[in-house]
Design an enzyme around this catalytic site. Sequence first.
Site, PDB file in Angstrom:
ATOM      1  N   VAL A 162      20.141  15.233  59.359  1.00  0.00           N
ATOM      2  CA  VAL A 162      19.678  15.125  57.977  1.00  0.00           C
ATOM      3  C   VAL A 162      19.515  13.669  57.566  1.00  0.00           C
ATOM      4  O   VAL A 162      18.556  13.316  56.855  1.00  0.00           O
ATOM      5  CB  VAL A 162      20.660  15.858  57.047  1.00  0.00           C
ATOM      6  CG1 VAL A 162      20.301  15.632  55.580  1.00  0.00           C
ATOM      7  CG2 VAL A 162      20.679  17.355  57.363  1.00  0.00           C
ATOM      8  N   ASP A 163      20.418  12.801  57.995  1.00  0.00           N
ATOM      9  CA  ASP A 163      20.381  11.404  57.591  1.00  0.00           C
ATOM     10  C   ASP A 163      19.103  10.721  58.072  1.00  0.00           C
ATOM     11  O   ASP A 163      18.411  10.046  57.308  1.00  0.00           O
ATOM     12  CB  ASP A 163      21.611  10.684  58.140  1.00  0.00           C
ATOM     13  CG  ASP A 163      22.156   9.631  57.195  1.00  0.00           C
ATOM     14  OD1 ASP A 163      21.723   9.582  56.031  1.00  0.00           O
ATOM     15  OD2 ASP A 163      23.036   8.860  57.614  1.00  0.00           O
ATOM     16  N   ASP A 164      18.804  10.866  59.372  1.00  0.00           N
ATOM     17  CA  ASP A 164      17.568  10.286  59.889  1.00  0.00           C
ATOM     18  C   ASP A 164      16.351  10.877  59.198  1.00  0.00           C
ATOM     19  O   ASP A 164      15.402  10.167  58.862  1.00  0.00           O
ATOM     20  CB  ASP A 164      17.464  10.526  61.397  1.00  0.00           C
ATOM     21  CG  ASP A 164      18.197   9.463  62.191  1.00  0.00           C
ATOM     22  OD1 ASP A 164      17.584   8.427  62.479  1.00  0.00           O
ATOM     23  OD2 ASP A 164      19.372   9.661  62.515  1.00  0.00           O
TER      24      ASP A 164
END
Length: 622
Positions: free
Chosen positions: A374-376
């Site tokens: 999710v972060d990327d």
Amino acid sequence: MTAVEDTTGTRTAADAVEAAREHLLLLQSPEGWWKGELQTNVTMDAEDLLLREFLGIRDEDDTREAARWIRSQQAADGTWANFHDGPPELSTTVEAYVALRLAGDAPDADHMARAAAYIRGQGGVPATRVFTRFWLAMFGRWSWDELPVVPPELMFLPRWFPLNVYDFACWARQTIVPLTVVGAVRPVRPLPFELDELYPDYDVPRPTRTTGWDAAFQALDKALHIYQRRPAKAVRRAALRRAADWIIARQERDGSWGGIQPPWVYSLLALHLLGYGLDHPIIQRGLDGLERFTIRDEKGRRLEACQSPVWDTVLAMNALTDAGLPAGHPALERAAGWVIREEVKGPGDWSVRRPELPPGGWAFEFDNDCYPDVDDTAEVVIALNRVQHPLAEPAIERGVRWMAGMVSKDGGFGAFDADNTRTLCRRLPFCDFGEVIDPPSADVTAHVVEAMAHREMADSLLVKRAVGWLLKAQEPDGSWFGRWGANHVYGTGSVVPALIAAGVRPEKPVIRDAVAWLERHQRDDGGWGEDLRSYRDRSWAGHGASTASQTAWALLALLAAGERGESVERGVRWLVERQRPDGTWDEDHFTGTGFPGDFYINYHLYRLVFPLSALGRYLKGS
């Protein structure tokens, strides 16, 4: 007089931005990506030598160069730490010591004697973490009977049952599954030397709990040891086959497992012990792939625990955009094209809890089709939304849809899985190192909020719930905990810009409290820094040597909150005055986090991209 208006002949923020921007552009690959070294501690290099010794493929030249690197990281007291300027770490020191013994360093050499004395003083090998003793058991220097049992029959637990493999975070399950195989086979391939000097001349007491879950798991472990001695043969064979199939299905195109070192090493060991020879394509691909993660230079030979090209590329794109590079610049267009091609278009382990969700995220690494995160994906959405590329919009839409589908029940976002929050996993005797679950965190949730705001979705129910999650997660002192970066400076630097982007007014108490916390923790030199010891000792929160990346994180929060006063000017001046002639900054301290309290990272590109973003936004607002 501000840094922008300086007419005394000294360098200005504009000068710093120009130099940093040009340096960053020079680092771009012809294919469009950026990648800085991802530096960790010497256990990567020690375990690589141990792996090669176990497989019988250790090369003397590589051993010599790896040993040179390991020695260069030893502190004056003979120990090794888990991060630059950190305290001694027992297990890391033991693994480094054993690796140097493999390289031929004599136990009575001064640097070895100092290390051994520290090890004995801390309780010796019996006091090390399970993973270290696991390695020593494979070489006959620790008893398998004295290690916690995690049987391969774990593979048969249904997904709804506690402690099934999908209850663990993706990095933990990828490590635990192959280790169940190694622990079942219990191999012993003795080292060509003893390690008696690493054992104290007294018994090291083992902590025991007689009540609660800890006592229950200790009783379970005793039962599993009994089963381990005489397992049901047919069931054990079937479990080992299922574990092998699970491992093989997750090998990436580059030969890795998840693009990270621990599951890669243990998967090779597990398959080899199950009869896959060194010439088998799966093993050969895995061994060959390690070369891509190997750095050789004047300092010696060392391995990256992971590589971060997608993350580095989108951070570079955002930094260059912040620094005034036009959306249609060829460098940004080339980067966008590469990022779009890296989209993960198939299912992965995340699909277990979200089976109806179509794919559309991005992973951290060059090759990692099983574990987008999710972060990327959030940072990719932000970066692609700011550039011009004909294929960007459909990719963004798929990314937003996938990211939105990964929300947890409480409205927050974890990195790799949704609702990966079953804390029972942490209580297993085996799990004494590193986080083993992936609950929602403030930094990841903030990046999602910011990405959604860039897509004009700030009024959506999804964002409102995420904002509510962030408001509840604020610490009493006004900061936020940083799961993937050090620590409260990173968390606060991530959350404040996201809240502002989502429509929270700068004068609201939540923002004022965060600003006050940052201003209270600005160092006398004008910068910000937070030592990684803050993960275990709260008194370190916001305290540590000033670094370029952490100073930039603080400035990004203050600038988003509308601050333009003395605190911002001092922070900008710190960055301008400490910029190197080549346009980047020195940063020996680690500011990235793998496992809070246990494993840390020095992202070598952080020292460039985040200061460039902060100074670029400063100039735009001046």
